[in-house]
Scaffold this motif. Structure first.
Motif, PDB file in Angstrom:
ATOM      1  N   ARG A 154       0.834  -1.327   0.018  1.00 54.36           N
ATOM      2  CA  ARG A 154      -0.053   0.090  -0.085  1.00 54.36           C
ATOM      3  C   ARG A 154       1.007   1.249  -0.067  1.00 54.36           C
ATOM      4  O   ARG A 154       0.550   2.303  -0.706  1.00 54.36           O
ATOM      5  CB  ARG A 154      -0.946  -0.028   1.088  1.00 54.36           C
ATOM      6  N   VAL A 155       1.862   1.403   0.954  1.00 51.97           N
ATOM      7  CA  VAL A 155       2.858   2.539   0.662  1.00 51.97           C
ATOM      8  C   VAL A 155       3.391   2.462  -0.592  1.00 51.97           C
ATOM      9  O   VAL A 155       3.689   3.524  -1.131  1.00 51.97           O
ATOM     10  CB  VAL A 155       3.946   2.237   1.893  1.00 51.97           C
ATOM     11  N   THR A 156       3.879   1.366  -1.184  1.00 50.92           N
ATOM     12  CA  THR A 156       4.331   1.587  -2.659  1.00 50.92           C
ATOM     13  C   THR A 156       3.463   2.035  -3.429  1.00 50.92           C
ATOM     14  O   THR A 156       3.779   2.973  -4.266  1.00 50.92           O
ATOM     15  CB  THR A 156       5.045   0.213  -3.174  1.00 50.92           C
ATOM     16  N   ALA A 157       2.247   1.522  -3.281  1.00 57.54           N
ATOM     17  CA  ALA A 157       1.268   2.164  -4.241  1.00 57.54           C
ATOM     18  C   ALA A 157       0.981   3.571  -4.212  1.00 57.54           C
ATOM     19  O   ALA A 157       0.775   4.434  -5.127  1.00 57.54           O
ATOM     20  CB  ALA A 157      -0.172   1.354  -4.014  1.00 57.54           C
ATOM     21  N   SER A 158       1.092   4.203  -2.840  1.00 57.44           N
ATOM     22  CA  SER A 158       0.763   5.310  -2.672  1.00 57.44           C
ATOM     23  C   SER A 158       1.906   6.497  -3.211  1.00 57.44           C
ATOM     24  O   SER A 158       1.562   7.488  -3.814  1.00 57.44           O
ATOM     25  CB  SER A 158       0.606   5.764  -1.087  1.00 57.44           C
ATOM     26  N   VAL A 159       3.258   5.621  -3.296  1.00 62.85           N
ATOM     27  CA  VAL A 159       4.350   6.608  -3.881  1.00 62.85           C
ATOM     28  C   VAL A 159       4.206   6.593  -5.350  1.00 62.85           C
ATOM     29  O   VAL A 159       4.163   7.625  -6.079  1.00 62.85           O
ATOM     30  CB  VAL A 159       5.823   5.920  -3.561  1.00 62.85           C
ATOM     31  N   VAL A 160       3.682   5.345  -5.948  1.00 65.22           N
ATOM     32  CA  VAL A 160       3.517   5.323  -7.448  1.00 65.22           C
ATOM     33  C   VAL A 160       2.208   6.255  -7.828  1.00 65.22           C
ATOM     34  O   VAL A 160       2.393   7.084  -8.872  1.00 65.22           O
ATOM     35  CB  VAL A 160       3.183   3.765  -7.880  1.00 65.22           C
ATOM     36  N   ASP A 161       1.425   6.186  -7.070  1.00 60.47           N
ATOM     37  CA  ASP A 161       0.186   7.313  -7.525  1.00 60.47           C
ATOM     38  C   ASP A 161       0.720   8.418  -7.179  1.00 60.47           C
ATOM     39  O   ASP A 161       0.428   9.378  -8.415  1.00 60.47           O
ATOM     40  CB  ASP A 161      -0.893   7.172  -6.217  1.00 60.47           C
ATOM     41  N   MET A 162       1.390   8.972  -6.391  1.00 61.88           N
ATOM     42  CA  MET A 162       1.894  10.232  -6.266  1.00 61.88           C
ATOM     43  C   MET A 162       2.815  10.800  -7.387  1.00 61.88           C
ATOM     44  O   MET A 162       2.730  11.815  -8.079  1.00 61.88           O
ATOM     45  CB  MET A 162       2.844  10.524  -4.936  1.00 61.88           C
ATOM     46  N   ALA A 163       3.581   9.858  -7.853  1.00 61.09           N
ATOM     47  CA  ALA A 163       4.690  10.066  -8.955  1.00 61.09           C
ATOM     48  C   ALA A 163       3.677  10.197 -10.328  1.00 61.09           C
ATOM     49  O   ALA A 163       4.087  11.286 -11.163  1.00 61.09           O
ATOM     50  CB  ALA A 163       5.346   8.830  -9.198  1.00 61.09           C
ATOM     51  N   GLY A 164       2.400   9.389 -10.530  1.00 58.37           N
ATOM     52  CA  GLY A 164       1.696   9.629 -11.546  1.00 58.37           C
ATOM     53  C   GLY A 164       0.909  11.066 -11.665  1.00 58.37           C
ATOM     54  O   GLY A 164       0.914  11.701 -12.628  1.00 58.37           O
ATOM     55  N   GLN A 165       0.498  11.531 -10.367  1.00 61.12           N
ATOM     56  CA  GLN A 165      -0.287  12.621 -10.179  1.00 61.12           C
ATOM     57  C   GLN A 165       0.554  13.764 -10.311  1.00 61.12           C
ATOM     58  O   GLN A 165       0.369  14.651 -11.146  1.00 61.12           O
ATOM     59  CB  GLN A 165      -0.818  12.758  -8.922  1.00 61.12           C
ATOM     60  N   VAL A 166       1.816  13.704 -10.044  1.00 58.97           N
ATOM     61  CA  VAL A 166       2.695  14.903 -10.272  1.00 58.97           C
ATOM     62  C   VAL A 166       3.123  14.927 -11.683  1.00 58.97           C
ATOM     63  O   VAL A 166       2.973  15.917 -12.378  1.00 58.97           O
ATOM     64  CB  VAL A 166       4.006  14.679  -9.507  1.00 58.97           C
ATOM     65  N   ARG A 167       3.227  13.834 -12.480  1.00 58.86           N
ATOM     66  CA  ARG A 167       3.444  13.969 -13.799  1.00 58.86           C
ATOM     67  C   ARG A 167       2.371  14.514 -14.545  1.00 58.86           C
ATOM     68  O   ARG A 167       2.782  15.367 -15.453  1.00 58.86           O
ATOM     69  CB  ARG A 167       4.071  12.481 -14.442  1.00 58.86           C
ATOM     70  N   SER A 168       1.198  14.068 -14.364  1.00 61.98           N
ATOM     71  CA  SER A 168      -0.025  14.607 -15.016  1.00 61.98           C
ATOM     72  C   SER A 168       0.040  16.116 -14.856  1.00 61.98           C
ATOM     73  O   SER A 168      -0.336  16.746 -15.553  1.00 61.98           O
ATOM     74  CB  SER A 168      -1.108  13.756 -14.783  1.00 61.98           C
ATOM     75  N   ALA A 169       0.029  16.319 -13.531  1.00 61.66           N
ATOM     76  CA  ALA A 169      -0.061  17.957 -13.163  1.00 61.66           C
ATOM     77  C   ALA A 169       1.183  18.550 -13.767  1.00 61.66           C
ATOM     78  O   ALA A 169       0.750  19.810 -14.147  1.00 61.66           O
ATOM     79  CB  ALA A 169      -0.148  18.095 -11.452  1.00 61.66           C
ATOM     80  N   TYR A 170       2.258  18.289 -14.159  1.00 58.46           N
ATOM     81  CA  TYR A 170       3.266  18.931 -14.807  1.00 58.46           C
ATOM     82  C   TYR A 170       2.960  19.178 -15.896  1.00 58.46           C
ATOM     83  O   TYR A 170       3.098  20.336 -16.592  1.00 58.46           O
ATOM     84  CB  TYR A 170       4.393  17.968 -14.673  1.00 58.46           C
ATOM     85  N   TYR A 171       2.404  18.174 -16.788  1.00 57.90           N
ATOM     86  CA  TYR A 171       1.838  18.316 -18.308  1.00 57.90           C
ATOM     87  C   TYR A 171       0.989  19.343 -18.286  1.00 57.90           C
ATOM     88  O   TYR A 171       0.721  20.037 -19.286  1.00 57.90           O
ATOM     89  CB  TYR A 171       1.602  17.025 -18.704  1.00 57.90           C
ATOM     90  N   GLU A 172      -0.068  19.276 -17.295  1.00 55.60           N
ATOM     91  CA  GLU A 172      -1.293  20.051 -17.299  1.00 55.60           C
ATOM     92  C   GLU A 172      -0.767  21.401 -17.095  1.00 55.60           C
ATOM     93  O   GLU A 172      -1.111  22.384 -17.785  1.00 55.60           O
ATOM     94  CB  GLU A 172      -2.343  19.772 -16.320  1.00 55.60           C
TER      95      GLU A 172
END
Length: 492
Positions: A154-172
């Motif tokens: 679950r902790v790993t999933a939270s980190v991977v989620d954060m990575a994806g959210q930041v990447r999408s937010a960056y492109y946005e």
């Protein structure tokens, strides 16, 4: 000597329980390695060690240059305080694991009796221990270990989620900044057209309607620019928060342009994407752990299910005449009413429930992977179509219109209109590029083990999956037996 027997009994129970203690940060290395394998990024848990200073220096170094998407993600994974709080889930799960390895404390009781008809004092000393806590220990530890492994996932999933959210937010954000720049260009173009319309009208060579039309375009361009600037600011602040920045650090810089569509084939093969999504899924790993937890709880022996309150111990008694007697004690409940049927029924239902969640999530992951691949391919084709067809066509129209204008065959308004259309085509291309990179981020998330749920469907993340919550008093000695509750096959 007899009193020493009681003390020796207590010491024996302590030895049987073994030594258990907390080890702060246990499991984080596994999380660190898993995140690196799935995202290529580094994570750090602030613990006051010397490494904290090195991480702070790395963050400062990142902020000194223009941030690309990868650097923005890395900065967030190192600096986001919410992730620091998420890492404490490892210590919480470890606490449960340590607790599962501890015996229940023995209970000491004593009685003092005074003679009524004769002189003297009687003493009764009892030391009792929950007997089944020793038998339950392997079950409790196995179940807690499975929960600890699930916590790491679950902790790993939270980190991977954060990575994806930041990447999408960056492109946005970069797309919004690029769009704002485009809107400024449009504003200047409409301003020039409006000024020209006023001059032509003053010379008596156009209608008032023409001037009003040009002003309408100019005023609308103002509103569009204001909206674009607002959107850019909001997206920037969102990304700033994700990266954990404030104060002077909030002045970070990003790339001024979105990258072009690469020539790779990510997402082209939908079947391969679907297979890799299932293989990498952290959700399914967590679901498997939940099935293991439920199965361990169901591993309960019917013949011993009624022994919940069984205790053993030793007692020592001094009679009124001063003589001592010692011996063992045993307390066993009589299973007239509670024979463990409710606890076993609950465990069976929870195992079937865990199996159902697993199967449903596997089906959803496959569908979500296929959908994400389709969206990515469509976004890629759309962006490339703008690049290969629409933008060159708009440029050609402007060029031909310019030639016609130079030959005095068309009015200036037509040339300005062609240029505005070219600029709008560029803005549409920016949106197409943004959609591509956001879609690509989602596919990369899937390949990294995380799949967001469809709107209105089941759990969206491993942390939302129901935990197999088993009351402490339902633990029983382990007995493996077939119940028909586990799924025979799954879409995995």
């Amino acid at each position: 000597m007899r009193t020493g027997t009681l003390i020796a009994s207590a010491i024996s129970l302590v030895v049987l329980a073994g030594c258990a203690s907390m080890e702060p940060g246990l499991g984080f290395e596994d999380v660190r390695q898993s995140v690196a394998d799935r995202t290529g990024m580094r994570v750090h848990w602030n613990t006051g060690a010397a490494e904290d200073r090195e991480v702070a220096e790395a963050i400062s170094a990142l902020l000194e240059r223009e941030l690309a998407a990868e650097e923005a993600v890395q900065l967030a994974l190192l600096n986001n305080r919410e992730l620091q709080a998420v890492y404490e889930e490892l210590n919480l799960a470890q606490a449960d694991l340590v607790q599962a390895g501890l015996l229940r404390n023995p209970v000491f009781s004593g009685e003092l009796r005074f003679g009524v008809d004769t002189s003297g004092t009687a003493v009764v000393l009892d030391l009792t221990q929950d007997f089944l806590s020793l038998l339950w220990m392997p079950l409790r530890k196995g179940r807690a270990q499975a929960q600890f492994e699930a916590a790491k996932l679950r902790v790993t999933a939270s980190v991977v989620d954060m990575a994806g959210q930041v990447r999408s937010a960056y492109y946005e954000y970069v797309a919004a900044a690029q769009t704002t720049e485009m809107r400024r260009t449009v504003l200047e173009a409409t301003r020039a057209s409006y000024e020209l319309a006023k001059r032509v009208r003053a010379a008596g060579n156009s209608r008032e309607l023409d001037v009003a039309s040009e002003r309408d375009l100019f005023e609308q361009a103002k509103l569009d620019l204001a909206l674009a600037e607002e959107n850019e600011l909001v997206l920037r602040e969102q990304l700033t928060a994700m990266m954990g920045l404030w104060g002077e650090q909030a002045g970070w810089r990003a790339a001024s342009r979105l990258p072009a569509v690469p020539e790779d084939h990510l997402g082209h093969d939908i079947q391969t994407l679907e297979r890799r999504a299932v293989e990498a899924s952290l959700d399914l790993e967590v679901a498997r752990r939940e099935i293991e937890v439920a199965a361990r709880t169901l591993g309960i022996s019917r013949p011993f299910s009624w022994l919940t309150d069984t205790v053993v111990g030793a007692t020592g008694e001094r009679d009124l005449d001063g003589g001592w007697s010692v011996g063992p004690t045993l307390s066993v409940p009589v299973p007239l009413f509670d024979q463990g049927q409710a606890a076993i029924g609950r465990a069976e239902a929870q195992l079937r429930q865990a199996g159902g969640h697993y199967y449903a999530r596997a089906v959803e992951i496959r569908s979500r992977a296929r959908a994400a691949g389709t969206v990515l391919n469509s976004a890629r084709n759309r962006a490339r179509y703008y690049e290969a067809v629409v933008l060159p066509l708009r440029e050609q129209i402007v060029h031909q219109t310019q030639l016609q204008y130079n030959a005095m065959q068309i009015p200036a308004f037509q040339l300005l209109e062609a240029k505005r259309n070219q600029i709008e085509g560029g803005a549409d291309y920016i949106e197409a590029l943004r959609d591509y990179w956001v879609a690509r981020t989602r596919v990369e998330q899937i390949l990294g083990g995380r799949v967001s749920a469809f709107e209105g469907s089941g759990p969206a993340s491993p942390s939302d999956l129901p935990h197999t919550a088993i009351p402490e008093d339902t633990y029983r000695p382990l007995q493996h037996r077939h119940t028909g509750a586990r799924p025979v096959a799954s879409p995995e």
